[in-house]
Structure formats: C-alpha cells, structure tokens
Design an enzyme around this catalytic site. Structure first.
Site, PDB file in Angstrom:
ATOM      1  CD  GLN A  78      -3.082   0.983   2.088  1.00 50.71           C
ATOM      2  OE1 GLN A  78      -3.279  -0.047   2.730  1.00 50.71           O
ATOM      3  NE2 GLN A  78      -3.825   2.049   2.218  1.00 50.71           N
ATOM      4  CG  PHE A  79       1.694   3.822  -3.607  1.00 56.71           C
ATOM      5  CD1 PHE A  79       1.913   5.185  -3.775  1.00 56.71           C
ATOM      6  CD2 PHE A  79       0.618   3.236  -4.240  1.00 56.71           C
ATOM      7  CE1 PHE A  79       1.066   5.939  -4.568  1.00 56.71           C
ATOM      8  CE2 PHE A  79      -0.239   3.972  -5.028  1.00 56.71           C
ATOM      9  CZ  PHE A  79      -0.021   5.333  -5.191  1.00 56.71           C
ATOM     10  CB  THR A  80      -1.956   5.318  -0.324  1.00 57.35           C
ATOM     11  OG1 THR A  80      -2.468   4.178   0.368  1.00 57.35           O
ATOM     12  CG2 THR A  80      -2.330   5.235  -1.802  1.00 57.35           C
TER      13      THR A  80
END
Length: 145
Positions: A78-80
């Site tokens: 989850q790069f966010t």
C-alpha cells in the site's frame, strides 16, 4: 517504511473478484515502502512484527505473540501509506520508493516472512485490490522504521 498492522479474526484480498490471499486468525499487514528502505530494514520490521505481543493471554492481557497463537499474516502493498499530507490538500508521494524497488522489497518482505510465520499470504503488487478484514479488538498499530 510504514506498516499498518491489524489484528484480525480473518482477512482476505481479491484481485478481479478472485481471492489471491486469505488468512484466519493473525495480522493484516499493510506495507508502504519509502525511498531509502532496504533488505536490512525489511528484516528488522518482519522480526519486530514477529515479536509483538498484542494477542490476549488467558487473563485478557496482551502478552502473546503471533507465534504463540499460531496466527498467519496477510501482506498487502500500500504505497499510499507513504503519502505526505502536510502541505495542501493533495497527497504527495515523493517519499515513496520507485515502483521497481518497492516491488523488489515487497517480494522480499513476503519471502523473509515465510521463515518466521506459520502462514504467509499476500496480495498482488500494483494491482487494484479489495481487502476484507474482521479487526479483532479492534487492535491496530502503526510501525515505522
């Protein structure tokens, strides 16, 4: 690196309607990889997760590790989590690792974790995923290196 770790009764991840990872009792691990992260940081984080004592013992105290309860982990990239929202209203992802490095370290996280946990499942890097979970407690912690 940032990890959002949720203690779950169950969790699954779907891609295009197909379950690609599923666990019962254990942890949902949402993993964000930053620029500057490396294999040594991955190993340190996996070992920290392994040692965390956030499962309840017979007296209701959070005294047990995931190994003590035989739980599995579901790892979802989850790069966010790497978003910087300090300025303006649109998140900046300038601190997130480049996709090639992030994918390499995500895959290494999963590989390294396989030696530490009873069951390791994972999502698909870069895919649009649907994550389901039953958060126990609820109990959620944020870990950063």
């Amino acid at each position: 690196m940032k990890v959002v770790l949720q203690r779950v009764s169950s969790s699954s991840v779907r891609v295009d309607g197909v379950v690609c990872g599923e666990i019962g009792h254990g942890y949902l691990v949402l993993l964000g990889i930053n620029e500057g992260d490396d294999r040594a940081k991955i190993e340190k984080m996996v070992e920290k997760i392994q040692r965390l004592r956030i499962f309840s013992d017979e007296n209701g105290k959070t005294n047990l590790s995931i190994g003590d309860v035989g739980g599995g982990i579901l790892v979802v990239s989850q790069f966010t989590l790497c978003a910087d929202c300090r300025k303006g209203n649109r998140p900046s992802f300038i601190n997130a690792a480049a996709p090639a490095l992030a994918e390499e370290l995500y895959e290494y996280f999963v590989e390294y974790a396989r030696d530490k946990f009873v069951k390791v499942e994972h999502g698909v890097f870069g895919a649009s995923m649907k994550v389901e979970l039953v958060n126990e407690g609820p109990f959620t912690v944020v870990l950063e290196d």
